[in-house]
Scaffold this motif. Sequence first.
Motif, short mmCIF file in Angstrom:
data_model
loop_
_atom_site.label_atom_id
_atom_site.label_comp_id
_atom_site.label_asym_id
_atom_site.label_seq_id
_atom_site.Cartn_x
_atom_site.Cartn_y
_atom_site.Cartn_z
N UNK A 153 46.15 41.67 44.06
CA UNK A 153 47.43 41.66 44.76
C UNK A 153 48.55 41.17 43.86
N UNK A 154 48.27 40.12 43.06
CA UNK A 154 49.33 39.46 42.29
C UNK A 154 49.14 39.54 40.77
N UNK A 155 48.00 40.03 40.30
CA UNK A 155 47.78 40.17 38.87
C UNK A 155 47.53 38.86 38.16
N UNK A 156 47.07 37.85 38.88
CA UNK A 156 46.83 36.54 38.30
C UNK A 156 45.67 35.89 39.04
N UNK A 157 44.91 35.06 38.35
CA UNK A 157 43.79 34.37 39.00
C UNK A 157 44.30 33.11 39.69
N UNK A 158 43.54 32.63 40.67
CA UNK A 158 43.90 31.41 41.39
C UNK A 158 43.93 30.24 40.42
#
Length: 577
Positions: A153-158
Amino acid sequence: MGFIQRLINLIDKNKVLAFLSFNFIFIFLFVLTYKGISMNMDAIGWQRVGKVIVSTMLFSLMFSVLTERKKEYLLPISCGCVYFLGIAGTFTLYTEKVGVGFRETHYELFFAEALVVMLLALRKIFDRHSLILSVIEIIICSLALFEIAYYFLFGISVNADTLLILFQTNWLEALAFINSNRITFSCFLLAIIAFSIFIWAFNKKYEADVSNKKKILAGVILLVVCIVNHHLVIGGEHLYLHRDFKIAQGYFKQIKMLSEQVGIQEEITSDSNVRTAVIVIGESACRDYMNVYGYERDNTPWMTQNRNNDNFIFFDNTYSSYKLTNKSLIYLFTEKSQYNDKEVYSSLNFIEIAKAAGFKTYWISNQGNISNYRESYNVVAQKADEKRFLEGSSYDEELLGLLDISNGNNKNLIVIHLAGSHSPYKNYPIDFKKFPNDNINDNYDNSILYTDYILQQIFAKLSPHNLDLFIYISDHGEKKGMLRNQFDFRMERIPFMMYCSDDYIKKHNNFAEIENGKHKYFTSDMFYDTFLGLLGINKKFYMQNQNLFSEEYGFDKYNLKTEYGTVDIKNDPYAKN
């Protein structure tokens, strides 16, 4: 030949298959995520490969000892794979994308392997209590699926910032966010439901009576794996989510300690003649999207009109100290900054300083009364003499009804916190839909237009109350549509405006220094020092080299930082000078 045949007959084929499957799957996953395996690896790289081979062999041995039936080990291995791909896989993809190429997936692999053995051991211990085991496996898969959905969704890991956002988001913000991404959340929810049904049905189907002897063996293996796993992985905070959780937890602990801080016990003096000072805190306002700072759209008519007013100063090179509200505002309100070694929990704040100097203090907010330590800036808010909050979804103009300060007090400090341009940028009435399209760009620009109107109304309403200082500064900036756990310099480039009355200019000799500061580079974590200087507070309570209007001010674009000291302002590609 007869001995060999008898030996083969004694070997449990299910255990051999479990041993080989375990080794193949997890070695493959390691090679898949630990890119760059070659004969040219350095000593550390080969050491990591060696650790993976040894740990995989040992865990696969324990796994095969516990295995009795072919299908019973399929679900534990599946959960381990989903966990590893969800956590380590997305993190590897993200670090590859940003050019870091993170290589410490062996710790996550170790934990995933241990997880598989522990789940199989629990299957033996709980035997026919499949519901307990199912809940544990559903939680594991849900975490991994959330990580995967979040990445796509955002292109980044948590990361730690993600956890801070989740912990500090109120239900209204959560509902607005879910509504704006309802398709993704619907798919995620359906995936969780499908996984849950499958896991429960599988465990129910393969329930079996397990002898006490086998339960004891499973318990011993479970204990050994837990101890080794804690000693080698968890205790060293090598897991991504665990490490990020500890960072977020440490932040909350500092804020809780700040909330328990004893008030100022000594007398504070002020040589200023300031009668009423107003600080308006904006939300997610980036100066690059404001006409008063050169943006092409006419969305700041009041501020633009006052750009040429000698009483108004617009500071062109101001940055926030962090891209999240809580982290930026706790530095803005307190003496803690990126440039000193003070701790947040022991830092002074300008609300209590002003109170001790004889000001009556007000906190008026459209961001809810969250008085616990999870909202750092509200810890400071609770120190004010009067606290007034709008609850629920309200437009900022409703704050105007809370601005009654007719108390006869000669000295007032009023902090007003706006909802401003908070995502999804729809915090404005229909009358301010100047830019008509329902998209990110128009909605954001309309929200800035509405903020400009609110500032005009606040200024007009408080001017009759001996208004000497009127300041507008945003908590952080915004890159339109970009989630704040990513980074772009526009998330830090904030507006900073100040009005000084004729009376203030007449009675103080520092207005020339204020005007000289309008082109200087500045970060909002030094606002505490700068504001106390404006109030004429005795200098022992703040640092002169962090006061923008002091001759001792010691910063420029080459030594200023943002993101809590991790990003150099000199690298801002949007800077013009």
